[in-house]
Design an enzyme around this catalytic site. Structure first.
Site, PDB file in Angstrom:
ATOM      1  N   LYS A 168      12.676   5.071  -8.343  1.00 16.51           N
ATOM      2  CA  LYS A 168      12.390   4.754  -6.616  1.00 16.51           C
ATOM      3  C   LYS A 168      11.194   3.522  -5.741  1.00 16.51           C
ATOM      4  O   LYS A 168      10.595   3.559  -6.860  1.00 16.51           O
ATOM      5  CB  LYS A 168      11.580   6.422  -6.129  1.00 16.51           C
ATOM      6  N   GLU A 243       0.541   5.094 -14.827  1.00 18.78           N
ATOM      7  CA  GLU A 243      -0.125   3.520 -14.655  1.00 18.78           C
ATOM      8  C   GLU A 243      -0.864   3.503 -13.146  1.00 18.78           C
ATOM      9  O   GLU A 243       0.391   3.472 -12.294  1.00 18.78           O
ATOM     10  CB  GLU A 243       1.346   2.516 -15.113  1.00 18.78           C
ATOM     11  N   CYS A 277      -3.358  -4.264 -10.385  1.00 18.16           N
ATOM     12  CA  CYS A 277      -3.661  -3.188 -11.051  1.00 18.16           C
ATOM     13  C   CYS A 277      -4.853  -3.352 -12.352  1.00 18.16           C
ATOM     14  O   CYS A 277      -6.458  -3.335 -12.104  1.00 18.16           O
ATOM     15  CB  CYS A 277      -3.206  -2.080 -11.701  1.00 18.16           C
ATOM     16  N   GLU A 375     -11.057   1.117  -5.773  1.00 14.66           N
ATOM     17  CA  GLU A 375     -10.297  -0.136  -6.615  1.00 14.66           C
ATOM     18  C   GLU A 375      -9.663   0.021  -4.685  1.00 14.66           C
ATOM     19  O   GLU A 375      -9.755   0.186  -4.218  1.00 14.66           O
ATOM     20  CB  GLU A 375      -9.181   0.330  -7.151  1.00 14.66           C
TER      21      GLU A 375
HETATM   22  P1  NAD Z   1       1.185   3.436  -3.805  1.00 18.71           P
HETATM   23  O1  NAD Z   1       1.126   5.562  -4.870  1.00 18.71           O
HETATM   24  O2  NAD Z   1       1.095   4.007  -3.115  1.00 18.71           O
HETATM   25  O3  NAD Z   1       3.215   3.815  -4.355  1.00 18.71           O
HETATM   26  C1  NAD Z   1       3.594   4.252  -5.504  1.00 18.71           C
HETATM   27  C2  NAD Z   1       4.695   4.606  -5.763  1.00 18.71           C
HETATM   28  O4  NAD Z   1       4.447   5.571  -5.941  1.00 18.71           O
HETATM   29  C3  NAD Z   1       6.003   4.053  -4.318  1.00 18.71           C
HETATM   30  O5  NAD Z   1       6.961   3.591  -4.611  1.00 18.71           O
HETATM   31  C4  NAD Z   1       5.727   4.975  -3.564  1.00 18.71           C
HETATM   32  O6  NAD Z   1       6.498   5.343  -2.921  1.00 18.71           O
HETATM   33  C5  NAD Z   1       5.682   6.197  -4.860  1.00 18.71           C
HETATM   34  N1  NAD Z   1       4.890   7.578  -3.087  1.00 18.71           N
HETATM   35  C6  NAD Z   1       3.975   7.531  -3.500  1.00 18.71           C
HETATM   36  N2  NAD Z   1       3.364   9.180  -2.731  1.00 18.71           N
HETATM   37  C7  NAD Z   1       4.316   9.364  -4.153  1.00 18.71           C
HETATM   38  C8  NAD Z   1       4.593  10.858  -4.199  1.00 18.71           C
HETATM   39  N3  NAD Z   1       4.045  11.761  -3.484  1.00 18.71           N
HETATM   40  N4  NAD Z   1       5.488  11.352  -4.962  1.00 18.71           N
HETATM   41  C9  NAD Z   1       6.007  10.869  -5.735  1.00 18.71           C
HETATM   42  N5  NAD Z   1       5.968   9.520  -5.550  1.00 18.71           N
HETATM   43  C10 NAD Z   1       5.199   8.591  -4.400  1.00 18.71           C
HETATM   44  O7  NAD Z   1       0.939   2.556  -4.918  1.00 18.71           O
HETATM   45  P2  NAD Z   1       1.221   1.393  -4.367  1.00 18.71           P
HETATM   46  O8  NAD Z   1       0.475   1.282  -2.753  1.00 18.71           O
HETATM   47  O9  NAD Z   1       2.234   0.714  -4.042  1.00 18.71           O
HETATM   48  O10 NAD Z   1       0.654   0.505  -5.541  1.00 18.71           O
HETATM   49  C11 NAD Z   1      -0.473  -0.392  -5.453  1.00 18.71           C
HETATM   50  C12 NAD Z   1      -1.472   0.800  -6.912  1.00 18.71           C
HETATM   51  O11 NAD Z   1      -0.954   0.621  -7.687  1.00 18.71           O
HETATM   52  C13 NAD Z   1      -2.677   0.457  -6.870  1.00 18.71           C
HETATM   53  O12 NAD Z   1      -3.722   1.720  -6.962  1.00 18.71           O
HETATM   54  C14 NAD Z   1      -2.844   0.096  -8.404  1.00 18.71           C
HETATM   55  O13 NAD Z   1      -3.727   0.071  -9.510  1.00 18.71           O
HETATM   56  C15 NAD Z   1      -1.865   0.832  -9.293  1.00 18.71           C
HETATM   57  N6  NAD Z   1      -0.992   0.045  -9.837  1.00 18.71           N
HETATM   58  C16 NAD Z   1      -0.971   0.309 -11.293  1.00 18.71           C
HETATM   59  C17 NAD Z   1      -0.570  -0.504 -12.098  1.00 18.71           C
HETATM   60  C18 NAD Z   1      -0.979  -0.219 -14.032  1.00 18.71           C
HETATM   61  O14 NAD Z   1       0.121   0.110 -14.692  1.00 18.71           O
HETATM   62  N7  NAD Z   1      -1.751   0.973 -14.229  1.00 18.71           N
HETATM   63  C19 NAD Z   1       0.323  -1.572 -12.331  1.00 18.71           C
HETATM   64  C20 NAD Z   1       0.194  -1.873 -10.804  1.00 18.71           C
HETATM   65  C21 NAD Z   1      -0.239  -1.222 -10.014  1.00 18.71           C
END
Ligand code: NAD
Length: 469
Positions: A168, A243, A277, A375
């Protein structure tokens, strides 16, 4: 409207509803993807479950061949892929090409090699043989900031291990995942081995995580959503890899090469408009060299020309969405309210159209301020002075709930490594050591669970069986 990729074919979503994909530089809608339904999740998981016996029984080297073919196609079509990423998430074309397309193609190629080279069944412990077997059906949930890389950091090792996958992708920048599904289709990945359902997290993301036929959830995204995913997965005692977010520190010790340290720290903090991230969003500098460091940071920030991702001179593209821009602006206002000094940048819109934010540097940031703890995920660097010794610098670096990445700048490598060892974080660069896409990547504390990339990343997708003889 696009179709979903289910069981080796493009199929319309059962929901009939869609999500607009917006170009953050122009604010125009450029595409529309399905907002998947629970029935789509059912179909995808059923396909992945049905494909598992044959794929896990395929010789690892043969699995590797399919992955190698897909990596080759990404490289051949790198211009097209980079354009997709520059268009739907806003990375400058050069970044979209090098960091967002060629690097992930390399990650996939590394798993093609590892599938053939890894010893899945040769280990012995006394009278036992040790077998590494695929975990099973993997749900992969990914964010928008590195929309191909984050996907391949999961799908590469999962498929190499012999797992099958339901992906997804983020609803915000999903088009690279659609291109990747097309590539897997073209290279002849058997039906059901890779499936993709687009849509929102709280609906189909949660349906996927909770599905009884999903054995493992690999999630990259915010700590907030990761916590929810882990709680849901706990019901089924599923394996979980997370992650999550970061607030990483670049620690500059008094005898470091200051000019290089600041330049590289700014570059790291502003890469991908700060939407990384592992960004070093906090620069921790000894008081004696602090003013000089802030001045160098302001000068470096001035070189980050804001503009259209396709303009050659652009070093800072837009943020991915209006919501993300507004969030970053709120943090910049908050920093000023808290008494931090805005050295450069700020909340003014640099361009009339597009979700842009100026490259921003704050000085006088103190441990505990909101802009020091949370962040921001935008081009905002916080410069924090320390006055006592190394212990204080380390305490500030370790003083957030996160622990994803970081840097140490020291007079000698030995001193740098000694300080790196004291940081409660998953990866540290010493004196500018480059990112290594085969070294383990992941977080301490609330930055996550588990590791991606290289052998460590592969082993996340393997169960261990001992057979006593
Ligand atoms: P997000 O958590 O809003 O969404 C990430 C994914 O999770 C999306 O596909 C979203 O649809 C899904 N999602 C959201 N709520 C969910 C739920 N309740 N159940 C299941 N899936 C759900 O994050 P974002 O805004 O897309 O990305 C930014 C964040 O990602 C930042 O906090 C960043 O630090 C983190 N990030 C971490 C890494 C790493 O490797 N540690 C890498 C890239 C991004």
């Amino acid at each position: 409207m696009r179709h979903l990729y289910l069981n080796g074919a493009w199929q319309p979503s059962a929901s009939g509803e869609g999500i607009d994909v917006v170009n953050p530089a122009t604010e125009e809608t450029v595409d529309r993807v399905p907002a998947g339904a629970a029935a789509d999740v059912e179909a995808a998981v059923a396909a992945a479950r049905a494909a598992l016996p044959a794929w896990s029984g395929t010789a690892p080297a043969d699995r590797g061949k399919v992955l190698a073919a897909a990596a080759d196609l990404i490289r051949q079509r790198s211009d097209q892929m980079a354009r997709i990423i520059a268009t739907d998430m806003g990375a400058p074309y050069g970044v979209a090409m090098k960091v967002q397309t060629l690097m992930p193609a390399g990650v996939l190629a590394s798993y093609a090699e590892l599938a053939a080279a890894y010893d899945f069944e040769g280990e012995r412990v006394g009278n036992s043989r040790i077998f590494r077997e695929p975990v099973g059906v993997v749900a992969a949930i990914t964010p928008w900031n590195y929309p191909l890389h984050q996907v391949l950091c999961k799908v590469g090792p999962a498929l190499a291990a012999g797992c099958t996958v339901v992906l997804k992708p983020s609803e915000v920048a999903p088009l690279a995942a659609f291109a990747l599904a097309g590539i897997f289709d073209e290279v002849g990945l058997p039906a059901g081995v890779f499936n993709m359902v687009s849509g929102y997290g709280p609906t189909i993301g949660e349906a996927l995580v909770s599905h009884p036929d999903v054995d493992m959830v690999s999630f990259t995204g915010s700590t907030r959503a990761g916590r929810r995913v882990a709680a849901l997965a706990a019901e089924g005692v599923k394996r979980v890899a997370l992650e999550l977010g970061g607030k990483s520190a670049s620690v500059i010790l008094p005898d470091a090469d200051l000019a290089t340290a600041v330049k590289v720290t700014v570059a790291n903090a502003f890469l991908n408009s700060g939407q990384t991230c592992s960004a070093w969003s906090r620069m921790i500098v000894h008081r004696d060299r602090y003013d000089e460091a802030v001045e160098l940071a302001a000068r470096a920030a001035a070189k980050y020309t804001v503009g259209d991702p396709f303009d050659e001179g652009t070093r800072l593209g837009p943020l991915v969405s209006a919501a993300q821009r507004d969030r970053v602006v709120r943090y910049i206002n908050r920093g000023q309210e808290e008494g931090a000094r805005l050295i450069t940048g700020g909340v003014d819109r640099p361009l009339e159209r597009g979700f842009y934010v100026e490259p921003t540097v704050f000085a006088g940031v103190e441990p505990g301020m909101v802009i020091e703890q949370e962040e921001i995920f935008g081009p905002v660097l916080a410069a924090i002075p320390y006055t006592r010794g190394e212990d204080e610098a380390v305490a500030i670096a370790n003083g957030t709930p996160y622990g994803l990445a970081g840097a140490v700048w020291a007079g000698t490598e030995e001193q740098g490594v000694a300080v790196a060892r004291r940081l409660r974080t998953g990866q540290v660069s010493v004196n500018g050591g480059q990112f290594n896409p085969r070294a383990p990547f992941g977080g301490y504390k609330q930055s996550g669970l588990g590791r991606e990339l290289g052998v460590f990343g592969l082993e996340e997708y393997l169960e261990v069986k001992s057979v006593q003889l």
